[in-house]
Design a protein around this motif. Structure first.
Motif, short mmCIF file in Angstrom:
data_model
loop_
_atom_site.label_atom_id
_atom_site.label_comp_id
_atom_site.label_asym_id
_atom_site.label_seq_id
_atom_site.Cartn_x
_atom_site.Cartn_y
_atom_site.Cartn_z
N PHE A 25 -8.67 -3.74 0.74
CA PHE A 25 -7.30 -3.64 -0.21
C PHE A 25 -5.75 -3.63 0.03
O PHE A 25 -5.40 -4.57 -0.79
CB PHE A 25 -7.29 -2.01 -1.24
N ALA A 26 -5.52 -3.74 1.26
CA ALA A 26 -4.54 -3.80 1.79
C ALA A 26 -4.02 -4.99 2.34
O ALA A 26 -3.09 -5.51 1.47
CB ALA A 26 -4.14 -2.79 3.02
N PHE A 27 -4.96 -5.33 2.93
CA PHE A 27 -5.31 -6.82 3.65
C PHE A 27 -4.96 -7.72 2.01
O PHE A 27 -3.48 -8.75 1.96
CB PHE A 27 -5.89 -6.74 4.32
N SER A 28 -5.54 -7.81 1.16
CA SER A 28 -5.77 -8.45 -0.12
C SER A 28 -4.50 -8.05 -1.40
O SER A 28 -3.96 -9.42 -1.16
CB SER A 28 -7.24 -7.75 -1.52
N THR A 29 -4.27 -6.95 -1.24
CA THR A 29 -3.17 -6.47 -2.27
C THR A 29 -1.56 -7.51 -1.75
O THR A 29 -0.95 -8.55 -2.26
CB THR A 29 -2.71 -5.45 -2.55
N PHE A 30 -1.71 -7.23 -0.49
CA PHE A 30 -0.34 -7.97 0.83
C PHE A 30 -0.59 -9.38 0.33
O PHE A 30 0.57 -9.35 0.43
CB PHE A 30 -0.41 -7.33 1.83
N PHE A 83 4.14 -7.62 6.73
CA PHE A 83 2.28 -7.57 7.13
C PHE A 83 2.38 -6.22 7.32
O PHE A 83 1.89 -5.39 6.58
CB PHE A 83 2.35 -8.92 8.06
N TYR A 84 2.83 -5.86 8.86
CA TYR A 84 2.60 -5.30 9.48
C TYR A 84 2.53 -3.70 8.51
O TYR A 84 2.26 -2.49 8.49
CB TYR A 84 2.78 -4.75 10.97
N LEU A 85 4.39 -3.69 8.50
CA LEU A 85 5.05 -2.71 7.40
C LEU A 85 3.74 -2.20 5.83
O LEU A 85 3.87 -1.51 5.61
CB LEU A 85 6.39 -2.48 6.64
N ALA A 89 1.53 0.86 4.32
CA ALA A 89 2.41 1.74 3.00
C ALA A 89 1.01 1.78 2.67
O ALA A 89 0.42 3.04 2.17
CB ALA A 89 3.30 1.34 3.12
N LEU A 90 0.23 0.37 2.62
CA LEU A 90 -0.86 0.48 0.94
C LEU A 90 -2.16 1.50 1.91
O LEU A 90 -3.29 1.58 0.92
CB LEU A 90 -1.37 -0.80 1.31
#
Length: 170
Positions: A25-30, A83-85, A89-90
């Protein structure tokens, strides 16, 4: 390693990897937010930068300027921290965990970026019509983000990396 293992994580004592939905989810959303919200307007600036540096730049010169701006300014100092932050966070990481991930992985991420994106973006920025560049980058970005996610979540240092890149992992 199998390519699908890059998207999965498993505890050390578990034989079969499990799919990490929160990480995905974090990867796709970002990726969706960054490509659409940042790259689209940013990439429209690169031809103007080339035109301000060179009178009537050829497509190859304009492509080289865009590639250099993106890989030596945008990615190391804007994209990678975001990307990392952002993904941290997500995923619910603390600010200390996010900062640690960025500091620990920044050099390896920049080196990987240069090896992947310098040739890819030169082709994209010099040969692909402007209207299709963000789409082209987004397609390549999926492959790049899988590699970046692997770097960010690897369990052990990559042994054949140059010593300067591995010292942050030591």
């Amino acid at each position: 390693r199998e390519p699908c293992r890059l998207l999965a994580v498993s505890p050390p004592d578990e034989a079969a990897p499990s799919f990490d939905w929160r990480r995905s989810f974090a990867f796709s959303t970002f990726t969706g937010l960054y490509i659409g919200g940042v790259c689209t307007p940013l990439y429209s600036l690169y031809p103007r930068i080339a035109a301000s540096l060179f009178r009537s730049p050829s497509p190859n010169v304009s492509g080289a300027v865009a590639t250099l701006c993106d890989n030596f300014v945008h990615v190391p100092f804007l994209y990678l921290p975001a990307f990392y932050l952002g993904t941290g966070a997500l995923r619910g990481e603390s600010s200390a965990e996010m900062a640690d991930g960025l500091c620990r992985n920044w050099a390896m991420s920049v080196a990987s970026c240069l090896s992947f994106w310098l040739p890819a973006q030169f082709v994209i920025f010099s040969m692909v019509p402007a209207a299709y560049r963000v789409r082209c980058v987004a397609s390549c970005d999926f492959v790049w983000n899988v590699a970046l996610s692997f770097i960010a979540h690897r369990r052990e240092p990559i042994s054949d990396a140059p010593p300067a890149m591995m010292q942050a992992d030591s």
